[in-house]
Design a protein around this motif. Structure first.
Motif, PDB file in Angstrom:
ATOM      1  N   ASP A 113       0.845  -1.200   0.000  1.00  0.00           N
ATOM      2  CA  ASP A 113       0.000   0.000   0.000  1.00  0.00           C
ATOM      3  C   ASP A 113       0.878   1.246   0.000  1.00  0.00           C
ATOM      4  O   ASP A 113       2.086   1.190   0.217  1.00  0.00           O
ATOM      5  CB  ASP A 113      -0.980  -0.011   1.164  1.00  0.00           C
ATOM      6  CG  ASP A 113      -0.308   0.010   2.529  1.00  0.00           C
ATOM      7  OD1 ASP A 113       0.932   0.073   2.595  1.00  0.00           O
ATOM      8  OD2 ASP A 113      -1.031  -0.044   3.529  1.00  0.00           O
ATOM      9  N   ALA A 114       0.251   2.386  -0.278  1.00  0.00           N
ATOM     10  CA  ALA A 114       0.980   3.651  -0.410  1.00  0.00           C
ATOM     11  C   ALA A 114       1.714   4.021   0.880  1.00  0.00           C
ATOM     12  O   ALA A 114       2.809   4.574   0.850  1.00  0.00           O
ATOM     13  CB  ALA A 114       0.026   4.761  -0.816  1.00  0.00           C
ATOM     14  N   ALA A 115       1.133   3.695   2.023  1.00  0.00           N
ATOM     15  CA  ALA A 115       1.760   4.017   3.308  1.00  0.00           C
ATOM     16  C   ALA A 115       3.085   3.282   3.476  1.00  0.00           C
ATOM     17  O   ALA A 115       4.027   3.806   4.065  1.00  0.00           O
ATOM     18  CB  ALA A 115       0.816   3.681   4.454  1.00  0.00           C
ATOM     19  N   THR A 116       3.177   2.069   2.958  1.00  0.00           N
ATOM     20  CA  THR A 116       4.411   1.295   3.056  1.00  0.00           C
ATOM     21  C   THR A 116       5.531   1.967   2.270  1.00  0.00           C
ATOM     22  O   THR A 116       6.659   2.084   2.750  1.00  0.00           O
ATOM     23  CB  THR A 116       4.188  -0.143   2.558  1.00  0.00           C
ATOM     24  OG1 THR A 116       3.139  -0.728   3.321  1.00  0.00           O
ATOM     25  CG2 THR A 116       5.440  -0.982   2.687  1.00  0.00           C
ATOM     26  N   TYR A 117       5.220   2.399   1.060  1.00  0.00           N
ATOM     27  CA  TYR A 117       6.230   3.109   0.260  1.00  0.00           C
ATOM     28  C   TYR A 117       6.722   4.347   1.008  1.00  0.00           C
ATOM     29  O   TYR A 117       7.919   4.589   1.100  1.00  0.00           O
ATOM     30  CB  TYR A 117       5.650   3.532  -1.095  1.00  0.00           C
ATOM     31  CG  TYR A 117       5.487   2.405  -2.084  1.00  0.00           C
ATOM     32  CD1 TYR A 117       6.587   1.892  -2.758  1.00  0.00           C
ATOM     33  CD2 TYR A 117       4.234   1.884  -2.366  1.00  0.00           C
ATOM     34  CE1 TYR A 117       6.446   0.874  -3.686  1.00  0.00           C
ATOM     35  CE2 TYR A 117       4.074   0.865  -3.291  1.00  0.00           C
ATOM     36  CZ  TYR A 117       5.190   0.364  -3.955  1.00  0.00           C
ATOM     37  OH  TYR A 117       5.032  -0.646  -4.858  1.00  0.00           O
ATOM     38  N   ALA A 118       5.790   5.132   1.524  1.00  0.00           N
ATOM     39  CA  ALA A 118       6.157   6.365   2.227  1.00  0.00           C
ATOM     40  C   ALA A 118       7.034   6.063   3.439  1.00  0.00           C
ATOM     41  O   ALA A 118       8.012   6.757   3.700  1.00  0.00           O
ATOM     42  CB  ALA A 118       4.901   7.119   2.646  1.00  0.00           C
ATOM     43  N   MET A 119       6.682   5.006   4.174  1.00  0.00           N
ATOM     44  CA  MET A 119       7.437   4.642   5.376  1.00  0.00           C
ATOM     45  C   MET A 119       8.893   4.295   5.027  1.00  0.00           C
ATOM     46  O   MET A 119       9.820   4.729   5.695  1.00  0.00           O
ATOM     47  CB  MET A 119       6.767   3.454   6.067  1.00  0.00           C
ATOM     48  CG  MET A 119       7.515   2.928   7.271  1.00  0.00           C
ATOM     49  SD  MET A 119       6.717   1.507   8.029  1.00  0.00           S
ATOM     50  CE  MET A 119       6.882   0.262   6.758  1.00  0.00           C
ATOM     51  N   TYR A 120       9.086   3.520   3.970  1.00  0.00           N
ATOM     52  CA  TYR A 120      10.437   3.104   3.608  1.00  0.00           C
ATOM     53  C   TYR A 120      11.236   4.217   2.936  1.00  0.00           C
ATOM     54  O   TYR A 120      12.457   4.264   3.044  1.00  0.00           O
ATOM     55  CB  TYR A 120      10.407   1.874   2.710  1.00  0.00           C
ATOM     56  CG  TYR A 120      10.014   0.616   3.448  1.00  0.00           C
ATOM     57  CD1 TYR A 120      10.606   0.273   4.654  1.00  0.00           C
ATOM     58  CD2 TYR A 120       9.037  -0.225   2.951  1.00  0.00           C
ATOM     59  CE1 TYR A 120      10.244  -0.866   5.346  1.00  0.00           C
ATOM     60  CE2 TYR A 120       8.667  -1.370   3.633  1.00  0.00           C
ATOM     61  CZ  TYR A 120       9.275  -1.689   4.824  1.00  0.00           C
ATOM     62  OH  TYR A 120       8.910  -2.814   5.503  1.00  0.00           O
TER      63      TYR A 120
END
Length: 178
Positions: A113-120
């Motif tokens: 999900d988009a949140a995972t990309y942002a987190m990494y």
């Protein structure tokens, strides 16, 4: 357009009217300054001077404060400080490599999900972002800051997300997903 996710020191959510639902900029700046000061004070404690003290009973004690009785010698702990700094830098590099590996895993068909990309992506060096995600789909210059946009697959219903990455001092500072 409504932002679905924002990380970093920018706005958390913007409605279609474009109003910032976050604290005013001055409050955020003061909060960031206070946090920086706390981190600086916490890190300076790790680099305190070390004194070797000999007591009247002949025992040797190592402490951060100058000796009150007996003989004392201030130790040169510069090599230890340098070693500690190198270990911290090495841990940061390992963490970035781990994050890049997770992003590559997401891009290889294991849609995240988009949140995972942002987190990494948050805190990752610019060259590593481009090396991991490929060249940006577009680049803008907004207020003197270079803003890069990447299209990535997601596990969400729309199948793709557009990531906006804003850098500060060569690292991804703000990551917004649309």
């Amino acid at each position: 357009m409504k932002k679905i996710l924002t990380t970093g020191s920018g706005a958390i959510d913007k409605s279609s009217t474009g109003r910032n639902s976050d604290r005013p900029e001055a409050a955020k700046t003061m909060l960031g300054g206070a946090l920086s000061a706390c981190l600086l004070l916490a890190s300076s404690a790790a680099y305190a001077d070390v004194y070797r003290c000999s007591g009247a009973d002949g025992r040797t004690v190592y402490q951060e404060a100058p000796c009150t009785t007996g003989s004392q010698r201030k130790l040169d702990d510069a090599p230890a400080k340098a070693r500690q700094s190198a270990e911290v830098a090495g841990n940061n590099e390992q963490e970035e490599v781990r994050k890049a590996g997770m992003l590559k895993w997401c891009l290889s068909g294991n849609k995240c999900d988009a949140a995972t990309y942002a987190m990494y992506l948050r805190g990752m060096q610019k060259f590593l972002v481009i090396e991991t995600l490929g060249p940006p789909a577009s680049v803008q210059n907004i207020g003197g800051d270079e803003v890069q946009y990447f299209n990535v697959p997601t596990s969400e219903g729309r199948m793709k997300a557009r990531l906006q990455v804003i850098y500060l001092y060569g690292k991804a500072d703000k990551v917004n997903a649309y």
